[in-house]
Design an enzyme around this catalytic site. Structure first.
Site, short mmCIF file in Angstrom:
data_model
loop_
_atom_site.label_atom_id
_atom_site.label_comp_id
_atom_site.label_asym_id
_atom_site.label_seq_id
_atom_site.Cartn_x
_atom_site.Cartn_y
_atom_site.Cartn_z
N LEU A 47 12.52 24.43 41.90
CA LEU A 47 13.45 23.42 41.37
C LEU A 47 14.60 23.14 42.34
O LEU A 47 15.14 24.08 42.94
CB LEU A 47 14.03 23.96 40.05
CG LEU A 47 15.08 23.11 39.35
CD1 LEU A 47 14.41 22.10 38.44
CD2 LEU A 47 16.02 23.97 38.53
N ASP A 100 29.18 18.29 28.69
CA ASP A 100 30.48 18.04 28.05
C ASP A 100 30.61 18.85 26.76
O ASP A 100 29.63 19.12 26.08
CB ASP A 100 30.62 16.54 27.76
CG ASP A 100 32.06 16.14 27.51
OD1 ASP A 100 32.97 16.92 27.88
OD2 ASP A 100 32.29 15.06 26.95
N HIS A 140 34.58 27.04 29.22
CA HIS A 140 34.02 26.85 30.56
C HIS A 140 33.20 28.08 30.98
O HIS A 140 32.15 27.95 31.60
CB HIS A 140 35.12 26.58 31.59
CG HIS A 140 35.87 25.30 31.33
ND1 HIS A 140 35.24 24.14 30.96
CD2 HIS A 140 37.20 25.00 31.39
CE1 HIS A 140 36.15 23.18 30.79
NE2 HIS A 140 37.34 23.68 31.04
C1 IPE Z 1 32.63 14.31 32.34
O1 IPE Z 1 33.27 14.94 31.27
C2 IPE Z 1 32.70 15.15 33.56
C3 IPE Z 1 32.00 16.43 33.52
C4 IPE Z 1 31.26 16.91 32.57
C5 IPE Z 1 32.15 17.21 34.71
P1 IPE Z 1 34.74 14.58 30.84
O2 IPE Z 1 35.05 15.40 29.64
O3 IPE Z 1 35.67 14.73 32.00
O4 IPE Z 1 34.62 13.03 30.50
P2 IPE Z 1 35.61 12.06 29.72
O5 IPE Z 1 36.94 12.18 30.35
O6 IPE Z 1 35.64 12.49 28.29
O7 IPE Z 1 34.98 10.71 29.87
C1 IPE Z 2 33.08 19.66 30.22
O1 IPE Z 2 33.72 20.11 29.08
C2 IPE Z 2 33.43 20.48 31.43
C3 IPE Z 2 34.22 19.76 32.42
C4 IPE Z 2 34.58 18.52 32.39
C5 IPE Z 2 34.66 20.56 33.56
P1 IPE Z 2 35.16 19.59 28.69
O2 IPE Z 2 36.17 20.50 29.31
O3 IPE Z 2 35.31 18.16 29.03
O4 IPE Z 2 35.15 19.81 27.13
P2 IPE Z 2 35.77 18.86 26.02
O5 IPE Z 2 35.22 17.49 26.23
O6 IPE Z 2 37.26 18.89 26.21
O7 IPE Z 2 35.33 19.48 24.75
MG MG Z 3 35.00 16.43 27.98
#
Ligand code: IPE
Ligand code: IPE
Ligand code: MG
Length: 267
Positions: free
Chosen positions: A137, A26, A43
């Site tokens: 792995l 995240d 990303h």
């Molecule tokens: C969780 O992250 C899902 C992934 C990393 C793929 P999110 O950014 O979507 O989670 P929430 O919405 O903050 O809980």
């Molecule tokens: C996690 O990073 C990647 C996915 C959920 C695909 P985020 O896109 O949720 O990044 P933040 O949480 O908005 O910083």
């Molecule tokens: Mg996120």
């Protein structure tokens, strides 16, 4: 002990390196925002961090690495971000699979794949087939994955396979139908990006997993960060419901025969 052994039915073996590490990657969006870049730039950098995580986990002796790449709730994001993430997944499979294969990595994708376009599904099937026999792995990418989806699909398939046992199913009956039945339960869960929640990740499997949260944003998560998480893991006493005193007695019992053997050798 079988790979799919259960932390609620058995006491899993505990080593100094987690056998299975599961990660919620995240913070990509915030990483980009801090740099006045579009979210998708985060990303893209996230993919580089994936490459490094695979390398450092293999080096550390981790056997299973599971990465949450796209949740069943991430479809709620703006359409252009969702489509960028899908394209990124396609590109990553096209560009990375050969290298993963050369490094002996076995790739698995878990989640509801029925939502993906045919091209992506084809790449997934081919990548899994190519790497199936590898002994290094096991890298699992959770894509369109949700912990609730997983439990429900397992229940539905179990009921269809063995309807006569309805009302008497056990944990052992259900476990083989879960999407990750090929792996032991995660020993260590890592979430980057500062949030302390599970966000519908491996709900069933995290029953006794050690949880590690870091503010580091996923694109900044590297080998040093992984070492810190593993250090944290080493400090945990994994009791699985027992008391500390019971664990101490067990450790003594394991040391005692060795002591006797070395005394005998000294005589
Ligand atoms: C969780 O992250 C899902 C992934 C990393 C793929 P999110 O950014 O979507 O989670 P929430 O919405 O903050 O809980
Ligand atoms: C996690 O990073 C990647 C996915 C959920 C695909 P985020 O896109 O949720 O990044 P933040 O949480 O908005 O910083
Ligand atoms: Mg996120």
């Amino acid at each position: 002990m079988s790979k799919a052994s259960s932390s609620t039915l058995d006491i899993p073996a505990v080593g100094s390196v987690p056998r299975h590490v599961a990660v919620i990657m995240d913070g990509n969006g915030r990483w980009a925002k801090k740099r006045f870049l579009p979210r998708v730039a985060g990303h893209k950098r996230g993919v580089e961090a994936v490459r490094e995580a695979v390398r450092s986990c293999a080096k550390a002796g981790v056997e299973y690495l599971t990465l949450f790449a796209f949740s069943s709730e991430n479809w709620r994001r703006p359409a252009d971000e969702v489509s960028f993430l899908m394209q990124l997944f396609v590109r990553a499979l096209e560009q990375e699979v050969a290298r993963l294969h050369d490094n002996g990595i076995r790739l698995r994708i878990v989640g509801d794949l029925s939502a993906f376009e045919p091209r992506l599904t084809r790449l997934i099937v081919e990548a899994e087939k190519l790497t199936a026999g590898n002994g290094g792995l096991t890298l699992t990418i959770a894509a369109n994955y949700g912990g609730r989806w997983d439990i429900l699909q397992a229940v539905n398939r179990l009921c269809a396979a063995d309807p006569s046992k309805a009302g008497r199913y056990t944990e052992q009956d259900l476990a083989p139908w879960l999407a990750m039945s090929y792996a032991p339960e995660p020993d260590l869960f890592i979430r980057t990006g500062g949030e302390q929640r599970v966000s519908n990740f491996l709900l069933w499997h995290l029953a006794y997993t050690e949880l590690y949260f870091t503010d580091t944003l996923w694109p900044d998560f590297g080998e040093a960060e992984l070492s810190r998480a593993i250090e944290f893991y080493r400090t945990r006493e994994r009791r699985f419901g027992r008391t500390s005193e019971q664990l101490a007695v067990r450790a003594d019992a394991e040391i005692a025969p060795r002591r006797i053997a070395s005394d005998a050798a000294g005589r």
